[in-house]
Design a protein around this motif. Structure first.
Motif, PDB file in Angstrom:
ATOM      1  N   ARG A 108       0.837  -1.210   0.000  1.00 34.52           N
ATOM      2  CA  ARG A 108       0.000   0.000   0.000  1.00 34.52           C
ATOM      3  C   ARG A 108       0.870   1.257   0.000  1.00 34.52           C
ATOM      4  NH1 ARG A 108      -4.993  -1.134   4.165  1.00 34.52           N
ATOM      5  NH2 ARG A 108      -6.014  -2.702   2.877  1.00 34.52           N
ATOM      6  N   GLN A 167       2.281   1.755  -3.409  1.00 30.14           N
ATOM      7  CA  GLN A 167       1.271   2.289  -4.330  1.00 30.14           C
ATOM      8  C   GLN A 167       1.030   3.780  -4.070  1.00 30.14           C
ATOM      9  OE1 GLN A 167       0.090   0.643  -6.891  1.00 30.14           O
ATOM     10  NE2 GLN A 167      -1.103   2.398  -7.546  1.00 30.14           N
ATOM     11  N   LYS A 168       0.998   4.171  -2.796  1.00 25.27           N
ATOM     12  CA  LYS A 168       0.810   5.589  -2.471  1.00 25.27           C
ATOM     13  C   LYS A 168       1.977   6.424  -2.983  1.00 25.27           C
ATOM     14  CE  LYS A 168      -2.010   5.054   1.668  1.00 25.27           C
ATOM     15  NZ  LYS A 168      -2.078   5.249   3.120  1.00 25.27           N
ATOM     16  N   ARG A 183       3.906   5.711  -5.538  1.00 30.15           N
ATOM     17  CA  ARG A 183       3.802   5.786  -7.000  1.00 30.15           C
ATOM     18  C   ARG A 183       2.750   6.813  -7.417  1.00 30.15           C
ATOM     19  NH1 ARG A 183       3.872  -0.638  -8.302  1.00 30.15           N
ATOM     20  NH2 ARG A 183       6.109  -0.943  -8.069  1.00 30.15           N
ATOM     21  N   ASN A 184       1.599   6.776  -6.742  1.00 33.03           N
ATOM     22  CA  ASN A 184       0.540   7.738  -7.072  1.00 33.03           C
ATOM     23  C   ASN A 184       0.993   9.168  -6.810  1.00 33.03           C
ATOM     24  OD1 ASN A 184      -1.235   5.776  -7.913  1.00 33.03           O
ATOM     25  ND2 ASN A 184      -2.280   5.617  -5.936  1.00 33.03           N
ATOM     26  N   LEU A 203       3.361  10.173  -9.558  1.00 30.01           N
ATOM     27  CA  LEU A 203       2.637  10.442 -10.803  1.00 30.01           C
ATOM     28  C   LEU A 203       1.920  11.788 -10.745  1.00 30.01           C
ATOM     29  CD1 LEU A 203       1.145   6.927 -11.647  1.00 30.01           C
ATOM     30  CD2 LEU A 203       2.947   8.153 -12.870  1.00 30.01           C
ATOM     31  N   GLN A 204       1.315  12.091  -9.599  1.00 31.64           N
ATOM     32  CA  GLN A 204       0.637  13.381  -9.453  1.00 31.64           C
ATOM     33  C   GLN A 204       1.635  14.529  -9.561  1.00 31.64           C
ATOM     34  OE1 GLN A 204      -2.562  14.056  -9.280  1.00 31.64           O
ATOM     35  NE2 GLN A 204      -3.189  11.921  -9.316  1.00 31.64           N
ATOM     36  N   LYS A 252       2.636  14.906 -13.170  1.00 35.99           N
ATOM     37  CA  LYS A 252       1.541  15.476 -13.949  1.00 35.99           C
ATOM     38  C   LYS A 252       1.447  16.981 -13.709  1.00 35.99           C
ATOM     39  CE  LYS A 252      -2.285  13.139 -14.100  1.00 35.99           C
ATOM     40  NZ  LYS A 252      -3.613  12.584 -13.748  1.00 35.99           N
TER      41      LYS A 252
END
Length: 88
Positions: A10, A13-14, A16-17, A20-21, A24
């Motif tokens: 978890r 994944q956090k 990575r997110n 990515l944010q 972006k």
């Protein structure tokens, strides 16, 4: 040895997110203030320094004298308060 990530899947994944944010957002940010929409018309700011500007026109020397007079009045009030405090 365990090849798992510290904090578990978890957390991975956090991360990575979040990455990515961040990427972006960095890609969406304009390179210059002009691209961001700042600036606008330069004629509006130049209008402040012309005879077309509305408002009170005061000579800079008058402003200087008023500022110095204000400083002296504050100093005088402090002196009067100090002297009157010792008398009374």
């Amino acid at each position: 040895m365990d090849s798992s990530v510290p904090g578990g899947q978890r957390t991975l994944q956090k991360r990575r997110n979040a990455q990515l944010q961040k990427e972006k957002k960095a890609n969406q940010t304009p390179a210059s203030p002009r691209q961001a929409g700042f600036g606008g018309s330069s004629s509006s700011i130049l209008k402040l320094y012309t005879d077309e500007a509305n408002g009170l026109r005061v000579d800079p020397l008058v402003v200087l004298f008023l500022a110095v007079a204000f400083v002296f009045s504050v100093v005088a009030l402090h002196v009067v308060a100090k002297v009157s405090g010792k008398i009374f």
